[in-house]
Design a protein around this motif. Sequence first.
Motif, PDB file in Angstrom:
ATOM      1  N   GLN A   1       0.951  91.302 -32.251  1.00  0.00           N
ATOM      2  CA  GLN A   1      -0.475  91.625 -32.299  1.00  0.00           C
ATOM      3  C   GLN A   1      -0.853  92.519 -31.118  1.00  0.00           C
ATOM      4  N   VAL A   2      -0.320  92.215 -29.943  1.00  0.00           N
ATOM      5  CA  VAL A   2      -0.581  93.042 -28.763  1.00  0.00           C
ATOM      6  C   VAL A   2      -0.005  94.440 -28.977  1.00  0.00           C
ATOM      7  N   ALA A   3       1.211  94.527 -29.521  1.00  0.00           N
ATOM      8  CA  ALA A   3       1.834  95.829 -29.785  1.00  0.00           C
ATOM      9  C   ALA A   3       0.984  96.642 -30.758  1.00  0.00           C
ATOM     10  N   ARG A   4       0.504  96.016 -31.815  1.00  0.00           N
ATOM     11  CA  ARG A   4      -0.351  96.723 -32.778  1.00  0.00           C
ATOM     12  C   ARG A   4      -1.652  97.203 -32.121  1.00  0.00           C
ATOM     13  N   ARG A   5      -2.229  96.354 -31.287  1.00  0.00           N
ATOM     14  CA  ARG A   5      -3.465  96.736 -30.600  1.00  0.00           C
ATOM     15  C   ARG A   5      -3.222  97.943 -29.685  1.00  0.00           C
ATOM     16  N   LEU A   6      -2.097  97.946 -28.979  1.00  0.00           N
ATOM     17  CA  LEU A   6      -1.781  99.072 -28.109  1.00  0.00           C
ATOM     18  C   LEU A   6      -1.552 100.353 -28.908  1.00  0.00           C
ATOM     19  N   LEU A   7      -0.875 100.230 -30.036  1.00  0.00           N
ATOM     20  CA  LEU A   7      -0.630 101.396 -30.883  1.00  0.00           C
ATOM     21  C   LEU A   7      -1.937 101.942 -31.446  1.00  0.00           C
ATOM     22  N   ASN A   8      -2.813 101.056 -31.883  1.00  0.00           N
ATOM     23  CA  ASN A   8      -4.104 101.489 -32.426  1.00  0.00           C
ATOM     24  C   ASN A   8      -5.000 102.097 -31.352  1.00  0.00           C
ATOM     25  N   ALA A   9      -4.768 101.725 -30.090  1.00  0.00           N
ATOM     26  CA  ALA A   9      -5.536 102.286 -28.981  1.00  0.00           C
ATOM     27  C   ALA A   9      -4.991 103.648 -28.552  1.00  0.00           C
ATOM     28  N   GLY A  10      -3.901 104.074 -29.165  1.00  0.00           N
ATOM     29  CA  GLY A  10      -3.379 105.402 -28.880  1.00  0.00           C
ATOM     30  C   GLY A  10      -2.209 105.466 -27.928  1.00  0.00           C
ATOM     31  N   GLN A  11      -1.554 104.344 -27.644  1.00  0.00           N
ATOM     32  CA  GLN A  11      -0.381 104.367 -26.767  1.00  0.00           C
ATOM     33  C   GLN A  11       0.714 105.197 -27.427  1.00  0.00           C
ATOM     34  N   THR A  12       1.238 106.155 -26.694  1.00  0.00           N
ATOM     35  CA  THR A  12       2.254 107.037 -27.260  1.00  0.00           C
ATOM     36  C   THR A  12       3.609 106.884 -26.572  1.00  0.00           C
ATOM     37  N   ASP A  13       3.733 105.911 -25.670  1.00  0.00           N
ATOM     38  CA  ASP A  13       5.006 105.714 -24.972  1.00  0.00           C
ATOM     39  C   ASP A  13       6.110 105.471 -25.983  1.00  0.00           C
ATOM     40  N   MET A  14       7.265 106.023 -25.721  1.00  0.00           N
ATOM     41  CA  MET A  14       8.440 105.770 -26.552  1.00  0.00           C
ATOM     42  C   MET A  14       9.527 105.247 -25.665  1.00  0.00           C
TER      43      MET A  14
END
Length: 87
Positions: free
Chosen positions: A60-73
């Motif tokens: 859930q935290v990962a999804r929230r970060l992705l939806n917030a625009g985190q682009t780290d790979m």
Amino acid sequence: MLNELVINEPGLDGVAFTLAEGFSRRKCIVLRQALYLLSEDADPQDLAAIYRRNEYRIQQVARRLLNAGQTDMPLVIGPWSFRPHAA
């Protein structure tokens, strides 16, 4: 989906997993320190068990970060991701 149990790279010590979001997959790493924060009474040496116990919350935290625009790979999830925000 947990595809790599424990990784040990300089600065990235933790558990790697792949998160499917829509039609894409993202590699994510939850750091050892974040797992320790979630561990409660689990054996701190068994990072995979801590991950499995908290898998839903971590994803859930990962999804929230992705939806917030985190682009780290890969997407790195540290202990800061689980601390409550100050009011």
